[in-house]
Design a protein around this motif. Sequence first.
Motif, PDB file in Angstrom:
ATOM      1  N   ILE A  68       0.727  -1.184   0.047  1.00 20.98           N
ATOM      2  CA  ILE A  68       0.115   0.009   0.137  1.00 20.98           C
ATOM      3  C   ILE A  68       0.747   1.279   0.015  1.00 20.98           C
ATOM      4  CG2 ILE A  68      -1.643   1.228   1.437  1.00 20.98           C
ATOM      5  CD1 ILE A  68      -2.854  -1.443   2.288  1.00 20.98           C
ATOM      6  N   GLY A  69       1.946   1.103   0.667  1.00 16.46           N
ATOM      7  CA  GLY A  69       2.823   2.154   0.744  1.00 16.46           C
ATOM      8  C   GLY A  69       3.558   2.454  -0.474  1.00 16.46           C
ATOM      9  N   ALA A  70       4.140   1.478  -1.136  1.00 15.64           N
ATOM     10  CA  ALA A  70       4.860   1.418  -2.188  1.00 15.64           C
ATOM     11  C   ALA A  70       3.881   1.972  -3.446  1.00 15.64           C
ATOM     12  CB  ALA A  70       5.450   0.149  -2.812  1.00 15.64           C
ATOM     13  N   ASP A  71       2.461   1.498  -3.462  1.00 15.55           N
ATOM     14  CA  ASP A  71       1.699   1.952  -4.426  1.00 15.55           C
ATOM     15  C   ASP A  71       1.380   3.616  -4.420  1.00 15.55           C
ATOM     16  OD1 ASP A  71       1.228  -0.579  -5.451  1.00 15.55           O
ATOM     17  OD2 ASP A  71      -0.459  -1.076  -4.415  1.00 15.55           O
ATOM     18  N   ASN A  72       1.391   3.933  -3.186  1.00 14.08           N
ATOM     19  CA  ASN A  72       1.079   5.259  -3.034  1.00 14.08           C
ATOM     20  C   ASN A  72       2.279   6.409  -3.035  1.00 14.08           C
ATOM     21  OD1 ASN A  72      -2.040   5.363  -2.939  1.00 14.08           O
ATOM     22  ND2 ASN A  72      -1.645   3.781  -1.845  1.00 14.08           N
ATOM     23  N   GLY A  73       3.557   5.659  -3.174  1.00 14.76           N
ATOM     24  CA  GLY A  73       4.751   6.701  -2.808  1.00 14.76           C
ATOM     25  C   GLY A  73       4.719   7.091  -1.444  1.00 14.76           C
ATOM     26  N   MET A  74       4.358   6.291  -0.542  1.00 11.84           N
ATOM     27  CA  MET A  74       4.515   6.675   0.947  1.00 11.84           C
ATOM     28  C   MET A  74       5.281   5.843   1.489  1.00 11.84           C
ATOM     29  SD  MET A  74       0.365   7.175   1.263  1.00 11.84           S
ATOM     30  CE  MET A  74      -0.051   8.461   2.812  1.00 11.84           C
ATOM     31  N   GLU A  75       5.971   6.402   2.702  1.00 15.39           N
ATOM     32  CA  GLU A  75       6.929   5.565   3.667  1.00 15.39           C
ATOM     33  C   GLU A  75       5.809   4.983   4.546  1.00 15.39           C
ATOM     34  OE1 GLU A  75       9.995   6.105   7.179  1.00 15.39           O
ATOM     35  OE2 GLU A  75       9.614   7.855   5.901  1.00 15.39           O
ATOM     36  N   VAL A  76       6.067   3.585   4.776  1.00 19.49           N
ATOM     37  CA  VAL A  76       5.185   3.023   5.805  1.00 19.49           C
ATOM     38  C   VAL A  76       6.235   2.926   7.225  1.00 19.49           C
ATOM     39  CG1 VAL A  76       4.331   0.658   6.290  1.00 19.49           C
ATOM     40  CG2 VAL A  76       4.121   1.623   4.171  1.00 19.49           C
ATOM     41  N   LYS A  77       5.316   3.321   8.237  1.00 17.09           N
ATOM     42  CA  LYS A  77       5.630   3.002   9.474  1.00 17.09           C
ATOM     43  C   LYS A  77       4.836   2.081  10.313  1.00 17.09           C
ATOM     44  CE  LYS A  77       8.774   7.061  10.659  1.00 17.09           C
ATOM     45  NZ  LYS A  77       8.224   8.563  10.690  1.00 17.09           N
ATOM     46  N   MET A  78       5.143   1.181  11.113  1.00 12.23           N
ATOM     47  CA  MET A  78       4.341   0.382  11.728  1.00 12.23           C
ATOM     48  C   MET A  78       4.594   0.398  13.313  1.00 12.23           C
ATOM     49  SD  MET A  78       2.153  -2.111  11.007  1.00 12.23           S
ATOM     50  CE  MET A  78       2.594  -2.027   9.464  1.00 12.23           C
ATOM     51  N   GLU A  79       3.610   0.800  14.012  1.00  4.79           N
ATOM     52  CA  GLU A  79       3.549   0.674  15.535  1.00  4.79           C
ATOM     53  C   GLU A  79       3.008  -0.495  16.031  1.00  4.79           C
ATOM     54  OE1 GLU A  79       2.436   4.130  17.856  1.00  4.79           O
ATOM     55  OE2 GLU A  79       3.401   5.514  16.339  1.00  4.79           O
ATOM     56  N   SER A  80       3.703  -1.007  16.970  1.00  5.60           N
ATOM     57  CA  SER A  80       3.127  -2.603  17.794  1.00  5.60           C
ATOM     58  C   SER A  80       2.506  -2.197  18.947  1.00  5.60           C
ATOM     59  CB  SER A  80       4.437  -3.380  18.050  1.00  5.60           C
ATOM     60  OG  SER A  80       4.022  -4.050  18.825  1.00  5.60           O
ATOM     61  N   MET A  81       1.437  -2.559  19.234  1.00  4.37           N
ATOM     62  CA  MET A  81       0.387  -2.275  20.343  1.00  4.37           C
ATOM     63  C   MET A  81      -0.469  -3.326  20.749  1.00  4.37           C
ATOM     64  SD  MET A  81      -1.831   1.011  19.330  1.00  4.37           S
ATOM     65  CE  MET A  81      -0.302   1.806  18.208  1.00  4.37           C
ATOM     66  N   GLU A  82      -0.956  -3.200  21.911  1.00  5.90           N
ATOM     67  CA  GLU A  82      -2.018  -4.374  22.269  1.00  5.90           C
ATOM     68  C   GLU A  82      -3.176  -4.293  21.285  1.00  5.90           C
ATOM     69  OE1 GLU A  82      -2.762  -4.436  26.295  1.00  5.90           O
ATOM     70  OE2 GLU A  82      -0.868  -5.373  26.739  1.00  5.90           O
ATOM     71  N   PHE A  83      -3.738  -5.297  21.251  1.00  6.87           N
ATOM     72  CA  PHE A  83      -5.008  -5.355  20.051  1.00  6.87           C
ATOM     73  C   PHE A  83      -6.060  -4.403  20.581  1.00  6.87           C
ATOM     74  CE2 PHE A  83      -8.751  -7.071  18.088  1.00  6.87           C
ATOM     75  CZ  PHE A  83      -8.436  -6.958  17.005  1.00  6.87           C
ATOM     76  N   ASP A  84      -6.300  -4.577  22.053  1.00  8.03           N
ATOM     77  CA  ASP A  84      -7.222  -3.732  22.485  1.00  8.03           C
ATOM     78  C   ASP A  84      -7.034  -2.273  22.540  1.00  8.03           C
ATOM     79  OD1 ASP A  84      -9.127  -5.180  23.553  1.00  8.03           O
ATOM     80  OD2 ASP A  84      -8.283  -5.316  25.743  1.00  8.03           O
ATOM     81  N   SER A  85      -5.947  -1.842  22.240  1.00  4.75           N
ATOM     82  CA  SER A  85      -5.477  -0.578  22.184  1.00  4.75           C
ATOM     83  C   SER A  85      -5.406   0.296  20.855  1.00  4.75           C
ATOM     84  CB  SER A  85      -3.985   0.048  22.716  1.00  4.75           C
ATOM     85  OG  SER A  85      -3.989  -0.866  23.737  1.00  4.75           O
ATOM     86  N   LEU A  86      -5.467  -0.450  19.711  1.00 12.78           N
ATOM     87  CA  LEU A  86      -5.568  -0.391  18.237  1.00 12.78           C
ATOM     88  C   LEU A  86      -6.565   0.873  17.846  1.00 12.78           C
ATOM     89  CD1 LEU A  86      -4.444  -3.684  16.696  1.00 12.78           C
ATOM     90  CD2 LEU A  86      -3.174  -1.544  16.661  1.00 12.78           C
TER      91      LEU A  86
END
Length: 257
Positions: A68-86
């Motif tokens: 999705i990032g590559a298709d839109n020329g966007m840098e992708v950042k991933m943040e890890s958290m508890e499922f409940d907090s998403l």
Amino acid sequence: MKKTTKFLTMALTAVLAVCTLTACGGDSAKGNVITFGTNPEFPPFEYVTSNGVLGEFDGIDMAIAQRIGADNGMEVKMESMEFDSLLVALQNGQIDAVIAGMTATDERKETVDFSTPYYTATQVMIVKEDSDIATAADMADKKICVIQGYTGEVCVQDMGYTYEAFKKGTEAVMELVNGKCDVVVLDSATAQKYVGDNEGLKIVEDASAFESEEYAIAVQKGNTELLDKINASIEKMLADGTINDLAVKYTEEATAE
Ligand code: ARG
């Protein structure tokens, strides 16, 4: 002349101020970056590994996010958290989108918007190989384990059964392996992974008790600009078989271990 310069300076300052607030020239609210939130405790969709497709993160969802990032020329950042907090983090604006094998439920649709679904799943029951549980109704007098905040918990709740909720799938499965509970209700592909990893477990399905679920990416309500980009990319990946190939690849990897 002096007056003009002063005016220009003021105008420029004003434009700059607006640009800082709206990140002019960027594709998203935070410039050319899309920050996803996930809970990487859900193989084969997201898990932590030494050399993942997105840094330490790997899985079907991580590969989708990368594209999705590559298709839109966007840098992708991933943040890890508890499922409940998403979803809270999404509503707070801490992240731009959630990709976490998340089922697009009516309840969640009240607070966030979902993309085009990219994967169909269902809840299954993980039991010991010698278990006499054959249908969901057989769970009635058994000790049931679920994972907190997952749709599996909602299903068991709706059936009116008592249960114990764990923070992680691995914790619930350990409880089952150690004979402290009789059944874990969990999403099919992830359940398959745990059954492959642990001796003496099997999967019991009950299609009449568990409805099919659709995984989708969540964005803030009304963020159509980002949602349109995500949808265009997902629809392309569904049409050209990319998502199917990723699902096969990561499911095989998960069971080969
Ligand atoms: N599909 C289930 C749900 O939406 C479980 C998702 C769990 N995902 C995760 N990354 N831990 O509730």
